[in-house]
Design a protein around this motif. Structure first.
Motif, PDB file in Angstrom:
ATOM      1  N   GLN A 165      40.801  63.275 136.621  1.00  0.00           N
ATOM      2  CA  GLN A 165      40.947  61.995 137.300  1.00  0.00           C
ATOM      3  C   GLN A 165      41.763  62.121 138.581  1.00  0.00           C
ATOM      4  O   GLN A 165      42.781  62.809 138.614  1.00  0.00           O
ATOM      5  N   ASP A 166      41.313  61.435 139.641  1.00  0.00           N
ATOM      6  CA  ASP A 166      42.078  61.330 140.877  1.00  0.00           C
ATOM      7  C   ASP A 166      43.219  60.341 140.631  1.00  0.00           C
ATOM      8  O   ASP A 166      42.999  59.136 140.485  1.00  0.00           O
ATOM      9  N   LEU A 167      44.444  60.844 140.570  1.00  0.00           N
ATOM     10  CA  LEU A 167      45.594  60.007 140.222  1.00  0.00           C
ATOM     11  C   LEU A 167      45.903  58.979 141.308  1.00  0.00           C
ATOM     12  O   LEU A 167      46.559  57.973 141.030  1.00  0.00           O
ATOM     13  N   ASN A 168      45.446  59.220 142.521  1.00  0.00           N
ATOM     14  CA  ASN A 168      45.653  58.224 143.567  1.00  0.00           C
ATOM     15  C   ASN A 168      44.893  56.932 143.254  1.00  0.00           C
ATOM     16  O   ASN A 168      45.239  55.875 143.776  1.00  0.00           O
ATOM     17  N   THR A 226      44.167  55.951 139.757  1.00  0.00           N
ATOM     18  CA  THR A 226      44.675  55.368 138.508  1.00  0.00           C
ATOM     19  C   THR A 226      46.138  54.956 138.578  1.00  0.00           C
ATOM     20  O   THR A 226      46.582  54.168 137.734  1.00  0.00           O
ATOM     21  N   LYS A 227      46.889  55.459 139.542  1.00  0.00           N
ATOM     22  CA  LYS A 227      48.315  55.098 139.599  1.00  0.00           C
ATOM     23  C   LYS A 227      48.513  53.616 139.906  1.00  0.00           C
ATOM     24  O   LYS A 227      49.594  53.068 139.661  1.00  0.00           O
ATOM     25  N   GLU A 233      46.201  65.769 130.503  1.00  0.00           N
ATOM     26  CA  GLU A 233      46.429  64.373 130.883  1.00  0.00           C
ATOM     27  C   GLU A 233      47.837  63.896 130.547  1.00  0.00           C
ATOM     28  O   GLU A 233      48.424  63.099 131.268  1.00  0.00           O
ATOM     29  N   SER A 261      50.553  63.863 133.227  1.00  0.00           N
ATOM     30  CA  SER A 261      50.589  62.824 134.258  1.00  0.00           C
ATOM     31  C   SER A 261      50.654  61.427 133.648  1.00  0.00           C
ATOM     32  O   SER A 261      50.370  60.440 134.329  1.00  0.00           O
ATOM     33  N   ILE A 302      48.875  60.042 131.175  1.00  0.00           N
ATOM     34  CA  ILE A 302      47.637  59.421 130.704  1.00  0.00           C
ATOM     35  C   ILE A 302      47.448  59.746 129.230  1.00  0.00           C
ATOM     36  O   ILE A 302      47.414  60.925 128.847  1.00  0.00           O
ATOM     37  N   MET A 334      52.599  59.376 137.134  1.00  0.00           N
ATOM     38  CA  MET A 334      51.664  59.820 138.169  1.00  0.00           C
ATOM     39  C   MET A 334      52.349  59.930 139.521  1.00  0.00           C
ATOM     40  O   MET A 334      52.095  60.874 140.276  1.00  0.00           O
TER      41      MET A 334
END
Length: 257
Positions: A65-68, A70-71, A133, A136, A138, A244
């Protein structure tokens, strides 16, 4: 026109490439949607008898996952996110045609899960795979379901709670990588394997894949229901956003260093 997923055909084999190499092919909503659409197009193309899924560049099949993205989630967006994964995973599981993951570099988190949803995986020394995960912030829900189906509960607990990555030798030893070849042979080996599968009787192939789906459907649906519930709780706590931000800050500092 697709921006983050490329499609081509070589004979009876369709090749789908995740195309965000600048972020190690990390997922965002647009790439998930484009992959679902690309696989649907391959399913509907009678000339395609087998599919290869790979990642652009030589560093990653996918970093997860692109954390930018989901954050910034709140509980409602987190539940919607699970629905996006449901659509993609359903598409892979319902294909009538075999699908092979051609691994190049890292396959982490949800990219690891997508690789496991493929029928076979071809990799090279240097591939790393796992479910990091937790590092970060998740919580894992669909990951433990598919890992347990493929590698058993003990290894699933290990990978989920430690967040460690497996090297190519371990992946090959436990059957996660089906063919281990030099890096420059991954695509040619994947094509040879896809051509072999494409030569099989298509009705039997469809029915075999259908049966695999039926055998695992109850656990899949349970993981999605749990995902909606667990991600709502997780994001309501604020922990994922904090973790994140810290993870991305460490990554940025490491780049500068």
């Amino acid at each position: 026109m697709a921006e983050f997923v490329l499609s081509e055909r070589q004979g009876a084999v369709g090749i789908v490439t995740l195309n965000r190499p600048q972020v190690l092919n990390a997922w965002n909503a647009a790439m998930r949607d484009e992959l679902t659409a690309a696989l649907t197009a391959m399913e509907e193309d009678a000339a395609v008898r087998a599919i290869i899924l790979t990642g652009a560049g030589d560093r990653a099949f996918g970093a997860g996952q692109d954390l930018n993205e989901t954050k910034t989630f709140d509980p409602d967006r987190a539940e919607q996110w699970i629905g996006e994964w449901e659509r993609l995973y359903d598409r892979i599981r319902s294909l009538s045609k075999p699908i092979i993951a051609a691994l190049n570099g890292v396959a982490a988190g949800s990219a690891f899960q997508v690789a496991l949803l493929c029928d076979l995986r071809v990799g090279h020394p240097g591939v790393t795979m796992g479910q990091p995960e937790i590092n970060s912030g998740i919580a894992s829900t669909t990951g433990p379901w598919i890992m347990r189906e493929i590698i058993g509960l003990a290894r699933t607990i290990d990978l989920t709670l430690t967040g460690r990555m497996m090297d190519a030798d371990e992946c090959h030893h436990i059957g996660v990588i089906n063919r281990l070849v030099p890096q420059d042979k991954v695509m040619s080996e994947s094509l040879a394997l896809a051509e072999l599968l494409a030569s099989k009787p298509p009705v039997a192939m469809r029915l075999d894949r259908q049966r695999f789906r039926e055998m695992t459907e109850e656990g899949f649906r349970d993981s999605l229901a749990a995902g909606a519930r667990i991600q709502r709780e997780a994001y309501a706590s604020g922990e994922p956003a904090r973790m994140m931000e810290q993870f991305l800050a460490r990554k940025a500092a490491a780049k500068k260093g």
